[in-house]
Design an enzyme around this catalytic site. Structure first.
Site, short mmCIF file in Angstrom:
data_model
loop_
_atom_site.label_atom_id
_atom_site.label_comp_id
_atom_site.label_asym_id
_atom_site.label_seq_id
_atom_site.Cartn_x
_atom_site.Cartn_y
_atom_site.Cartn_z
N GLU A 191 16.03 -13.61 -11.93
CA GLU A 191 14.90 -14.45 -11.50
C GLU A 191 14.02 -13.54 -10.49
O GLU A 191 12.92 -13.56 -10.79
CB GLU A 191 15.19 -15.73 -10.64
CG GLU A 191 15.88 -16.86 -11.13
CD GLU A 191 16.56 -17.87 -10.44
OE1 GLU A 191 16.32 -19.06 -10.34
OE2 GLU A 191 17.12 -17.57 -9.56
N TYR A 192 14.50 -12.68 -9.77
CA TYR A 192 13.82 -11.86 -8.84
C TYR A 192 13.28 -11.01 -9.80
O TYR A 192 11.76 -10.64 -9.58
CB TYR A 192 15.01 -11.24 -7.85
CG TYR A 192 14.12 -10.14 -6.96
CD1 TYR A 192 13.67 -10.56 -5.59
CD2 TYR A 192 13.82 -8.89 -7.37
CE1 TYR A 192 13.45 -9.87 -4.86
CE2 TYR A 192 13.17 -8.07 -6.60
CZ TYR A 192 12.85 -8.49 -5.24
OH TYR A 192 12.35 -7.76 -4.13
N GLU A 218 26.29 -4.73 21.32
CA GLU A 218 25.63 -4.53 19.98
C GLU A 218 26.27 -3.15 19.42
O GLU A 218 26.48 -2.45 20.13
CB GLU A 218 24.03 -4.47 19.95
CG GLU A 218 23.48 -5.86 20.50
CD GLU A 218 21.90 -5.51 20.84
OE1 GLU A 218 21.39 -4.74 20.08
OE2 GLU A 218 21.69 -5.93 21.81
N LYS A 271 26.09 0.44 18.06
CA LYS A 271 25.30 1.23 18.06
C LYS A 271 24.96 1.92 16.94
O LYS A 271 25.93 2.74 16.29
CB LYS A 271 25.62 2.38 19.09
CG LYS A 271 24.81 3.53 19.63
CD LYS A 271 24.98 4.32 20.57
CE LYS A 271 24.29 5.56 21.11
NZ LYS A 271 23.66 5.85 20.04
N ASP A 291 23.85 4.30 13.86
CA ASP A 291 23.49 5.80 13.87
C ASP A 291 22.84 6.09 12.93
O ASP A 291 23.02 6.32 11.51
CB ASP A 291 25.22 6.41 13.45
CG ASP A 291 25.31 7.85 13.84
OD1 ASP A 291 24.22 8.11 14.46
OD2 ASP A 291 26.16 8.42 13.33
N TYR A 346 16.59 -4.43 17.06
CA TYR A 346 17.10 -4.70 18.13
C TYR A 346 16.64 -4.94 19.59
O TYR A 346 17.02 -5.09 20.57
CB TYR A 346 18.59 -3.59 18.19
CG TYR A 346 18.02 -2.38 18.28
CD1 TYR A 346 17.26 -1.74 19.07
CD2 TYR A 346 18.74 -1.23 17.25
CE1 TYR A 346 16.85 -0.35 19.14
CE2 TYR A 346 18.40 -0.15 17.22
CZ TYR A 346 17.48 0.69 18.07
OH TYR A 346 17.40 1.78 18.03
N LYS A 375 24.02 -4.24 27.06
CA LYS A 375 22.48 -4.41 27.75
C LYS A 375 22.77 -5.67 28.40
O LYS A 375 23.47 -6.51 28.12
CB LYS A 375 21.47 -4.71 26.79
CG LYS A 375 21.16 -3.64 25.84
CD LYS A 375 20.20 -4.11 24.54
CE LYS A 375 20.23 -3.29 23.52
NZ LYS A 375 19.54 -3.66 22.38
N LYS A 418 29.73 5.63 23.69
CA LYS A 418 29.94 6.45 22.37
C LYS A 418 31.53 6.55 21.96
O LYS A 418 32.10 6.93 22.84
CB LYS A 418 29.19 7.80 22.71
CG LYS A 418 27.74 7.69 22.92
CD LYS A 418 26.73 8.34 21.85
CE LYS A 418 26.92 9.76 21.34
NZ LYS A 418 25.85 10.13 20.80
N CYS A 455 44.48 44.38 2.55
CA CYS A 455 45.22 43.37 2.86
C CYS A 455 45.61 43.25 4.47
O CYS A 455 45.98 44.49 4.82
CB CYS A 455 46.74 43.13 2.12
SG CYS A 455 47.66 41.92 2.63
N CYS A 466 49.83 44.00 4.38
CA CYS A 466 50.51 45.09 4.04
C CYS A 466 49.45 46.33 3.53
O CYS A 466 49.59 47.22 3.02
CB CYS A 466 51.30 44.67 2.66
SG CYS A 466 50.01 44.08 1.28
N CYS A 481 45.24 39.72 -2.61
CA CYS A 481 46.22 40.97 -2.34
C CYS A 481 47.02 40.96 -3.29
O CYS A 481 48.01 40.18 -3.88
CB CYS A 481 47.15 40.54 -1.04
SG CYS A 481 48.51 41.86 -0.74
N CYS A 540 54.27 41.44 -0.80
CA CYS A 540 53.48 41.38 0.30
C CYS A 540 54.02 40.29 1.37
O CYS A 540 54.43 39.11 0.82
CB CYS A 540 52.12 41.05 0.26
SG CYS A 540 51.17 40.62 1.89
S1 IVH Z 1 18.51 -0.57 22.43
C1 IVH Z 1 16.33 1.39 26.09
N1 IVH Z 1 20.15 -1.22 20.59
O1 IVH Z 1 21.04 4.21 20.40
C2 IVH Z 1 16.78 1.60 24.95
N2 IVH Z 1 19.43 0.89 20.93
O2 IVH Z 1 20.37 5.13 23.88
C3 IVH Z 1 16.68 0.58 23.86
N3 IVH Z 1 20.56 2.56 19.31
O3 IVH Z 1 18.05 5.98 21.06
C4 IVH Z 1 17.49 0.78 22.57
N4 IVH Z 1 21.69 1.18 18.18
O4 IVH Z 1 18.06 4.92 18.89
C5 IVH Z 1 19.30 -0.22 21.22
N5 IVH Z 1 21.71 -1.94 19.08
C6 IVH Z 1 21.03 -0.98 19.64
C7 IVH Z 1 21.01 0.35 19.14
C8 IVH Z 1 20.37 1.36 19.86
C9 IVH Z 1 21.25 2.19 18.38
C10 IVH Z 1 20.20 3.76 19.34
C11 IVH Z 1 18.79 3.89 19.75
C12 IVH Z 1 18.55 4.78 21.20
C13 IVH Z 1 20.01 4.74 21.58
C14 IVH Z 1 20.32 4.22 22.86
#
Ligand code: IVH
Length: 659
Positions: free
Chosen positions: A33-34, A109, A111, A113, A218, A283, A307, A401, A404, A417, A422
């Site tokens: 459909e899409y 939340e 983080k 990457d 976020y 936060k 981290k 070597c 040896c 070698c 050896c």
């Molecule tokens: S809030 C004032 N929420 O991690 C900072 N950051 O130091 C507002 N990041 O450079 C960012 N997941 O790129 C926020 N759920 C998340 C995040 C997130 C990854 C990164 C962001 C920032 C660093 C946090």
């Protein structure tokens, strides 16, 4: 028909479907459909270009290439949080917040990457996307961000708003991008973050479009403008506007214990998440509390980034040491300042061969990045050439070597070698014979073998079986007692009953690895028949080429080898194949379900047989229960299904690594 109206309807329907698919992971429209709606829209836009809308989803394929990215100044600086790494620091953070705020509530939340990005909407339409840059000035990447399917080109409300989030690449797209790069002989991306960063900074947005990036929202700067009072409400609002948020993984908590619990739980889910995360962002939830806490000169006081232990870290290369393997192969090894990688201490990694070192231009004194490949063996990811601030001696391959002193010879990418006697080669042969996949002398580590060799107890394979004669002597050695010696002797005794494939592999015949040993054991059933076979017969076996056949013939033409095999026979070592036994030691394969699709370099049965011999199951159709899809050329609908269900896709190279 009112064409404009039809275009509007199609765009609305496609956007709704994309939102459900990409942001909510909960599609309501079938692929067919899409596709039909998308194709109809393309046709109408081609026929009536004047009616094509700026925010049409057909724009996501990318546009004209550009020369450079324009600089943009952020309306409010894009800050980041301070990083912390352990429970103590979490407790300190909680204590610090509680000095100002009585009963704080925290949002937790994942983080993400990737790299942070800022999206600006006017009247609900995306008008600008920018990288973070130095936090004050970034680069205009609008044209590329428009190709990201989880970025709404227009919002559910006609408002002016800036939205921040992470631009990232899912693990699946990362693997697909690398499969593609391997095929084209291009350098693979080291990790999804590098892949995302490289893709979003493409001057040709058509390339970005192919990379399948994603966006997780976020953060809203100045959220009070929209009547928002907490970070949680910000996230809900973002979702309502049409953004992908981590609503299923985010959480609200009140103290450091709960934060630690969340970190642990998320850590255990980390592997199975469809995207890479490198920690947890904490936060303060209430915006009023945030205002009260304010900022330091650099960072907000109301949040922090925990981290996870690093998977990839920087260190300094101190020396390169050459070692000699059991085939005489010389391997350069990097020795660097000890670092913590993914929870373990690492100070050494293989550099494979001289070509590898020359290609990486690795030099003693360089800053290098290390990661654990397949989570076990450390490897050098890259040399930080931009951190090389003075002249360093270029890598030079040795010509003699290191043990040896025999002149080395070169074969393809490797140096050897050629001295059969050896001492280094001998030790390695013994280590190989005793190793887990060979005769499996449980508890007989490399150090013990090296020590026993140096003390003259073992010189040949057969000497292992005579160690019992020296039991009293061995028990007096430092670090040994009766129990440990008995255990070693028992493990050796037990190995006499191994099935033939282990012995063939243990002999260390050049080019005969585990898989090949198994083929020979299966074909010949006993060692004598294998030894009596000739070059032509060997070469005619499916899977066995000329090089292996010649190597086997050479091995069994050597008088010393024959004498040694005879000794093993007299010692009662089993020479027979016990039939297909399932080897359950490979956790990546045992009990896992595989689907094979597309054209691979060998018939499907070949992969099936190997997988089954390692305890894997091979099925026909992709379902939620499928763990891996082995992907060949020109795959069909199974590939789409695997993508839809987020199943890990592996290439033939990955398969070979796994087995
Ligand atoms: S809030 C004032 N929420 O991690 C900072 N950051 O130091 C507002 N990041 O450079 C960012 N997941 O790129 C926020 N759920 C998340 C995040 C997130 C990854 C990164 C962001 C920032 C660093 C946090």
């Amino acid at each position: 028909m009112d064409i404009k109206k039809r275009i509007d309807t199609l765009i609305n329907e496609i956007n709704k479907a994309s939102y459900e698919y990409y942001a909510l992971d909960n599609p309501s429209m079938t692929d067919q459909e899409y596709d039909d709606k998308y194709n109809e829209l393309i046709r109408l836009e081609e026929k009536y270009p004047e009616l094509k809308r700026e925010d049409s989803p057909t724009n996501r394929v990318g546009g004209e290439a550009i020369d450079k990215f324009e600089k943009v100044t952020h309306n409010t600086p894009m800050l980041s949080f301070d990083d912390i790494f352990n429970s103590e620091e979490i407790e300190l953070f909680d204590e610090r917040i509680k000095k100002t705020i009585k009963n704080p509530e925290y949002t937790l939340e994942p983080k993400m990457d990737g790299l942070s990005g800022s999206l600006t909407y006017k009247d609900g339409v995306l008008v600008r996307a920018a990288t973070r840059g130095d936090g004050v000035t970034g680069e205009d990447i609008t044209i590329n961000v428009k190709t990201i399917k989880s970025v709404p080109l227009h919002l559910s409300k006609k408002i002016d708003i800036e939205v921040r989030g992470e631009i990232y690449m899912s693990k699946l797209s990362f693997e697909r991008a690398n499969i593609e790069r391997r095929k084209n002989n291009e350098k693979e991306f080291a990790n999804p973050r590098n892949a995302a960063a490289g893709s979003v900074r493409q001057l040709d947005s058509k390339i970005t479009a192919k990379r399948n990036l994603d966006f997780m929202a976020y953060f809203i700067p100045n959220p009070e403008k929209y009547g928002i009072k907490t970070q949680k409400e910000s996230l809900d609002f973002l979702k309502e506007l049409g953004f992908k948020t981590n609503y299923e993984l985010n959480s609200l908590v009140h103290n450091s214990k709960e934060i630690e619990k969340y970190i642990e739980e998320l850590g255990s889910k980390r592997e199975s998440l469809p995207f890479a995360i490198d920690g947890v962002v904490i936060k303060v939830n209430s915006l009023a509390d945030e205002d009260e806490l304010g900022f330091t000169a650099r960072v907000p006081r109301w949040g922090i980034a925990y981290k996870f232990p690093a998977l990839e870290v920087l260190t300094k290369l101190n020396k390169i040491v050459f070692t000699v393997g059991r085939t005489g192969k010389i391997t350069p090894n990097a020795y660097f300042d000890t670092v913590h990688v993914d929870g373990s201490l690492v100070s050494k990694a293989t550099l494979h061969n001289s070509d590898y070192c020359i290609e990486k231009d690795i030099r003693v004194g360089d800053i290098i990045s290390i990661r654990k490949a397949g989570d076990v063996i450390p490897e050098v990811v890259e040399v930080k050439l931009d951190r090389r601030d003075k002249e360093l001696e270029p890598f030079k391959m040795i010509d003699k070597c290191p043990i040896c002193n025999t002149e080395l010879i070169r074969k393809d990418a490797n140096h050897f070698c050629p001295n059969e006697n050896c001492p280094a080669r001998n030790i390695e042969k013994l280590i190989h014979y005793a190793s887990r996949d060979a005769m499996n002398f449980d508890g007989f580590g490399e150090r013990i073998i090296e020590d026993f060799y140096n003390m003259g107890y073992i010189n040949n394979f057969s000497d292992f079986y005579d160690l019992g004669k020296y039991k009293d002597e061995l028990m007096t050695l430092e670090g040994f007692g009766e129990k440990s010696i008995n255990n070693l002797l028992e493990a050796i005794e037990k190995s006499k009953n191994n099935s033939l494939e282990r012995l063939i592999y243990a002999l260390g015949i050049r080019y005969v690895g585990k898989k090949t040993a198994k083929i020979f054991a299966y074909m010949f059933n006993d060692l004598d028949a294998f030894m009596a076979s000739d070059y032509d017969k060997l070469k005619n076996i499916n899977e066995i080429g000329e090089i292996i056949a010649k190597s086997v013939v050479d091995y069994f033409s050597d008088e010393d080898n024959l004498k040694e095999i005879n000794k093993l026979r007299n010692l009662g070592i089993n020479f027979k194949y016990f039939g297909t036994q399932i080897d359950t030691s490979n956790d990546k394969i045992n009990n896992k379900t595989f689907v094979i699709t597309g054209t691979l370099s060998k018939p499907r049965d070949y992969y099936k047989e190997i997988l089954e011999s390692l305890g894997g199951k091979v099925t026909e159709s992709v379902t939620k229960k499928t763990d891996y899809v082995l992907l060949g050329e020109n795959p069909g609908s199974k590939y789409d299904k695997a993508k839809e269900l987020n199943i890990t896709i592996i290439s033939e190279d990955d398969f070979n690594d796994m087995i």
